[in-house]
Design a protein around this motif. Structure first.
Motif, mmCIF file in Angstrom:
data_model
loop_
_atom_site.group_PDB
_atom_site.id
_atom_site.type_symbol
_atom_site.label_atom_id
_atom_site.label_comp_id
_atom_site.label_asym_id
_atom_site.label_seq_id
_atom_site.Cartn_x
_atom_site.Cartn_y
_atom_site.Cartn_z
ATOM 1 N N LYS A 171 0.841 -1.199 0.000
ATOM 2 C CA LYS A 171 0.000 0.000 0.000
ATOM 3 C C LYS A 171 0.871 1.242 0.000
ATOM 4 O O LYS A 171 2.037 1.207 0.377
ATOM 5 N N SER A 172 0.243 2.342 -0.384
ATOM 6 C CA SER A 172 0.836 3.665 -0.265
ATOM 7 C C SER A 172 0.127 4.375 0.876
ATOM 8 O O SER A 172 -1.061 4.155 1.117
ATOM 9 N N TYR A 173 0.866 5.247 1.581
ATOM 10 C CA TYR A 173 0.317 5.956 2.730
ATOM 11 C C TYR A 173 0.583 7.443 2.594
ATOM 12 O O TYR A 173 1.587 7.855 2.021
ATOM 13 N N SER A 208 -4.185 5.142 4.117
ATOM 14 C CA SER A 208 -3.628 4.500 2.924
ATOM 15 C C SER A 208 -4.356 5.150 1.753
ATOM 16 O O SER A 208 -5.431 5.734 1.916
ATOM 17 N N TYR A 209 -3.754 5.112 0.589
ATOM 18 C CA TYR A 209 -4.376 5.764 -0.562
ATOM 19 C C TYR A 209 -4.051 5.052 -1.855
ATOM 20 O O TYR A 209 -3.082 4.297 -1.951
ATOM 21 N N THR A 210 -4.901 5.310 -2.826
ATOM 22 C CA THR A 210 -4.674 4.852 -4.184
ATOM 23 C C THR A 210 -4.116 6.037 -4.959
ATOM 24 O O THR A 210 -4.807 7.044 -5.108
ATOM 25 N N PRO A 211 -2.861 5.952 -5.407
ATOM 26 C CA PRO A 211 -2.266 7.086 -6.114
ATOM 27 C C PRO A 211 -2.985 7.374 -7.432
ATOM 28 O O PRO A 211 -3.530 6.471 -8.063
ATOM 29 N N ASP A 212 -2.963 8.653 -7.840
ATOM 30 C CA ASP A 212 -3.505 9.001 -9.150
ATOM 31 C C ASP A 212 -2.476 8.635 -10.215
ATOM 32 O O ASP A 212 -1.450 8.015 -9.925
ATOM 33 N N ALA A 213 -2.724 9.008 -11.457
ATOM 34 C CA ALA A 213 -1.841 8.652 -12.574
ATOM 35 C C ALA A 213 -0.425 9.169 -12.387
ATOM 36 O O ALA A 213 0.530 8.586 -12.888
ATOM 37 N N ASN A 214 -0.270 10.279 -11.646
ATOM 38 C CA ASN A 214 1.058 10.854 -11.383
ATOM 39 C C ASN A 214 1.684 10.308 -10.109
ATOM 40 O O ASN A 214 2.767 10.733 -9.733
ATOM 41 N N GLY A 215 0.986 9.414 -9.407
ATOM 42 C CA GLY A 215 1.497 8.861 -8.168
ATOM 43 C C GLY A 215 1.209 9.736 -6.957
ATOM 44 O O GLY A 215 1.702 9.481 -5.872
ATOM 45 N N LEU A 252 -8.682 7.915 -0.458
ATOM 46 C CA LEU A 252 -8.089 7.683 0.860
ATOM 47 C C LEU A 252 -8.876 6.601 1.577
ATOM 48 O O LEU A 252 -10.100 6.530 1.460
ATOM 49 N N TYR A 253 -8.158 5.774 2.354
ATOM 50 C CA TYR A 253 -8.785 4.689 3.096
ATOM 51 C C TYR A 253 -8.297 4.713 4.537
ATOM 52 O O TYR A 253 -7.107 4.934 4.786
ATOM 53 N N PRO A 254 -9.193 4.456 5.494
ATOM 54 C CA PRO A 254 -8.765 4.425 6.898
ATOM 55 C C PRO A 254 -7.836 3.239 7.145
ATOM 56 O O PRO A 254 -7.920 2.208 6.469
ATOM 57 N N ILE A 255 -6.958 3.389 8.123
ATOM 58 C CA ILE A 255 -6.057 2.311 8.537
ATOM 59 C C ILE A 255 -6.709 1.662 9.753
ATOM 60 O O ILE A 255 -6.867 2.307 10.791
ATOM 61 N N GLU A 256 -7.102 0.410 9.628
ATOM 62 C CA GLU A 256 -7.876 -0.249 10.677
ATOM 63 C C GLU A 256 -7.128 -1.360 11.390
ATOM 64 O O GLU A 256 -7.546 -1.813 12.448
ATOM 65 N N ASP A 257 -6.017 -1.810 10.852
ATOM 66 C CA ASP A 257 -5.249 -2.906 11.435
ATOM 67 C C ASP A 257 -4.222 -2.359 12.432
ATOM 68 O O ASP A 257 -3.489 -1.415 12.116
ATOM 69 N N ASP A 258 -4.160 -2.932 13.630
ATOM 70 C CA ASP A 258 -3.248 -2.449 14.673
ATOM 71 C C ASP A 258 -1.780 -2.561 14.258
ATOM 72 O O ASP A 258 -0.980 -1.663 14.526
ATOM 73 N N ASP A 259 -1.406 -3.653 13.603
ATOM 74 C CA ASP A 259 -0.019 -3.825 13.161
ATOM 75 C C ASP A 259 0.339 -2.796 12.092
ATOM 76 O O ASP A 259 1.450 -2.265 12.069
#
Length: 106
Positions: free
Chosen positions: A41-43, A64-71, A78-85
């Motif tokens: 993932k990208s953050y 975490s995020y999904t980069p656009d065409a330029n990165g 954008l997505y929330p980070i839900e995992d403790d690790d």
């Protein structure tokens, strides 16, 4: 910080508008972005616009995020980070970034 993570400091013009559950919009500056091969993932880490002018402690948001065409994170999802690790890994990267002597005061 793991070897597979690369930090890219945010540029002054990188901003993201976040909308809360009530529909209120708030402008955030990109502190930095990084990729993790462990999580594939990208953050992005953000701080509120104008926070660098305050003497108060700055709350940093991470997604975490999904980069656009330029990165870039500014146009991707954008997505929330839900995992403790995963949170622990993000906090470790942030602490390493903040410990760097070249980091500007926020």
């Amino acid at each position: 910080m793991a070897e597979d993570e690369k930090i890219r400091p945010g540029e002054n013009d990188q901003q993201i508008t976040l909308i809360d559950d009530n529909g209120n919009e708030e402008l955030y500056n990109v502190l930095f972005t990084f990729d993790s091969e462990d999580y594939d993932k990208s953050y992005v880490l953000l701080y509120p616009e104008g926070a660098e002018d305050d003497d108060d402690e700055v709350q940093i948001e991470a997604f975490s995020y999904t980069p656009d065409a330029n990165g870039d994170a500014s146009q991707g999802d954008l997505y929330p980070i839900e995992d403790d690790d995963e949170w622990s890994m993000v906090e470790e990267v942030l602490n390493t970034f903040l410990a760097d002597d070249d980091t500007p005061d926020l």
